[in-house]
Motif scaffolding. Sequence first.
Motif, PDB file in Angstrom:
ATOM      1  N   ALA A   1      59.787  32.880  71.073  1.00 47.52           N
ATOM      2  CA  ALA A   1      60.804  33.126  72.314  1.00 47.52           C
ATOM      3  C   ALA A   1      61.481  31.248  72.293  1.00 47.52           C
ATOM      4  CB  ALA A   1      60.159  33.605  73.772  1.00 47.52           C
ATOM      5  N   ILE A   2      62.392  31.750  72.487  1.00 44.79           N
ATOM      6  CA  ILE A   2      63.998  30.580  73.095  1.00 44.79           C
ATOM      7  C   ILE A   2      64.321  31.300  73.831  1.00 44.79           C
ATOM      8  CG2 ILE A   2      65.924  29.633  72.128  1.00 44.79           C
ATOM      9  CD1 ILE A   2      65.737  30.149  69.678  1.00 44.79           C
ATOM     10  N   VAL A   3      64.109  30.816  75.370  1.00 38.81           N
ATOM     11  CA  VAL A   3      64.792  31.131  76.372  1.00 38.81           C
ATOM     12  C   VAL A   3      65.565  29.908  77.237  1.00 38.81           C
ATOM     13  CG1 VAL A   3      63.285  31.495  78.906  1.00 38.81           C
ATOM     14  CG2 VAL A   3      62.840  32.377  76.939  1.00 38.81           C
TER      15      VAL A   3
ATOM     16  N   ALA B   1      64.262  26.655  76.516  1.00 36.99           N
ATOM     17  CA  ALA B   1      62.643  25.966  75.782  1.00 36.99           C
ATOM     18  C   ALA B   1      61.762  27.276  74.104  1.00 36.99           C
ATOM     19  CB  ALA B   1      61.724  26.744  76.866  1.00 36.99           C
ATOM     20  N   LEU B   2      61.575  26.192  73.503  1.00 38.06           N
ATOM     21  CA  LEU B   2      61.132  27.383  72.570  1.00 38.06           C
ATOM     22  C   LEU B   2      59.540  27.193  72.439  1.00 38.06           C
ATOM     23  CD1 LEU B   2      61.618  27.710  68.779  1.00 38.06           C
ATOM     24  CD2 LEU B   2      60.580  26.382  69.489  1.00 38.06           C
ATOM     25  N   ALA B   3      59.169  28.518  72.035  1.00 38.81           N
ATOM     26  CA  ALA B   3      57.538  28.423  72.426  1.00 38.81           C
ATOM     27  C   ALA B   3      57.306  29.724  71.322  1.00 38.81           C
ATOM     28  CB  ALA B   3      57.129  28.572  73.733  1.00 38.81           C
TER      29      ALA B   3
ATOM     30  N   ILE C   1      58.742  22.889  72.938  1.00 36.95           N
ATOM     31  CA  ILE C   1      59.250  22.280  72.575  1.00 36.95           C
ATOM     32  C   ILE C   1      60.907  22.753  73.559  1.00 36.95           C
ATOM     33  CG2 ILE C   1      60.899  20.699  71.504  1.00 36.95           C
ATOM     34  CD1 ILE C   1      59.610  21.956  68.804  1.00 36.95           C
ATOM     35  N   THR C   2      61.146  21.588  75.030  1.00 43.62           N
ATOM     36  CA  THR C   2      62.406  21.758  75.735  1.00 43.62           C
ATOM     37  C   THR C   2      63.315  20.515  75.156  1.00 43.62           C
ATOM     38  OG1 THR C   2      61.288  19.921  77.477  1.00 43.62           O
ATOM     39  CG2 THR C   2      60.363  22.499  77.831  1.00 43.62           C
ATOM     40  N   ASP C   3      64.336  21.369  75.933  1.00 46.58           N
ATOM     41  CA  ASP C   3      65.504  20.039  75.244  1.00 46.58           C
ATOM     42  C   ASP C   3      66.583  19.985  76.649  1.00 46.58           C
ATOM     43  OD1 ASP C   3      66.759  18.780  73.765  1.00 46.58           O
ATOM     44  OD2 ASP C   3      68.786  20.527  73.719  1.00 46.58           O
ATOM     45  N   GLY C   4      67.057  19.597  77.143  1.00 43.85           N
ATOM     46  CA  GLY C   4      68.155  19.196  78.244  1.00 43.85           C
ATOM     47  C   GLY C   4      67.336  19.516  80.049  1.00 43.85           C
ATOM     48  N   GLY C   5      68.220  19.669  80.930  1.00 44.40           N
ATOM     49  CA  GLY C   5      67.711  20.505  81.984  1.00 44.40           C
ATOM     50  C   GLY C   5      66.670  19.051  82.562  1.00 44.40           C
TER      51      GLY C   5
ATOM     52  N   ALA D   1      59.647  26.367  79.834  1.00 46.55           N
ATOM     53  CA  ALA D   1      58.979  26.604  79.133  1.00 46.55           C
ATOM     54  C   ALA D   1      57.957  27.777  79.546  1.00 46.55           C
ATOM     55  CB  ALA D   1      58.025  25.052  78.989  1.00 46.55           C
ATOM     56  N   MET D   2      57.250  28.031  80.897  1.00 44.39           N
ATOM     57  CA  MET D   2      56.714  29.487  81.424  1.00 44.39           C
ATOM     58  C   MET D   2      57.361  30.378  80.293  1.00 44.39           C
ATOM     59  SD  MET D   2      54.265  27.606  81.521  1.00 44.39           S
ATOM     60  CE  MET D   2      54.067  26.356  80.392  1.00 44.39           C
ATOM     61  N   LYS D   3      58.284  30.156  81.492  1.00 45.85           N
ATOM     62  CA  LYS D   3      59.348  31.827  80.580  1.00 45.85           C
ATOM     63  C   LYS D   3      59.229  32.494  78.749  1.00 45.85           C
ATOM     64  CE  LYS D   3      63.301  32.355  83.469  1.00 45.85           C
ATOM     65  NZ  LYS D   3      63.191  33.552  84.345  1.00 45.85           N
TER      66      LYS D   3
END
Length: 183
Positions: A91-93, A100-102, A148-152, A161-163
Motif C-alpha cells: 500500500a502507498i498512503v 509511506a509505502l508498506a 519507507i516514508t518520504d516527506g512530512g 507508515a501505520m496506515k
Amino acid sequence: MRRKAMTLSARRTTYETDVDVCIDLHGRGEAEVSTGIELLDDMLRIIASSGQFDIRIKARGDETGDHHLVEDVGITLGMCLSAVKSGTGSAIVPYGECTALAAVSFGAPGFRGDLKLSFEKIGGMAMENLVHFMRSMAYSGSFTLHVITDGGDDREKIVSAMKALGAALRNAIGDGGFEERQL
C-alpha cells in the motif's frame, strides 16, 4: 456482508511485561488498546482501522522504560499474524506532507525500515523503538515487511507508515492462506 470472524489470540509474559493480544482479521477496524504508551496505542489503533482488523490489546510493562513493552507488543501481535501462511500485499498512503509505502509478504521473516525520523521521543515512546516494533512483529509473524516514508514531519511519517502497514497487511491477508490455531 461481513465475512466469518478469523480470531487469533496470543499472550506473552516476561519479567518486564505482560501482553495479551486478540485480533479478528475479518473485523471492522475497531480497537480496544491499553499499553500505557500514548504513541503505541495510537499506532495500534491506526493499524486496526486501516487494516480493518478488530484488535484488543492489553499490555503492561515495568519501570525500565518503553523498549521491552514496545518490543513485546510487536512480538505478540506477530505471533497472532503467524497464522497467515502466505500472501503478499502493499500500500502507498499519503498523510499530510508525507507518503509511506508498506509491503508485506508472508512466509519468510525480513524487515527494512526507512523512516528518517528527527525526534528522539514522541508520545512516551523512543523513536528507535518504532522500527524495533515493526521488526519484532515481522520476525515473530514470519513475514517480510518493508516500510519507507518520504516527506512530512515525524508525526505525519508515523501516521502514514501505520496506515500503509495496516492496508498492506489487509491486502496480504486477503491474498493468503491461514492456519487456524490458538497461541
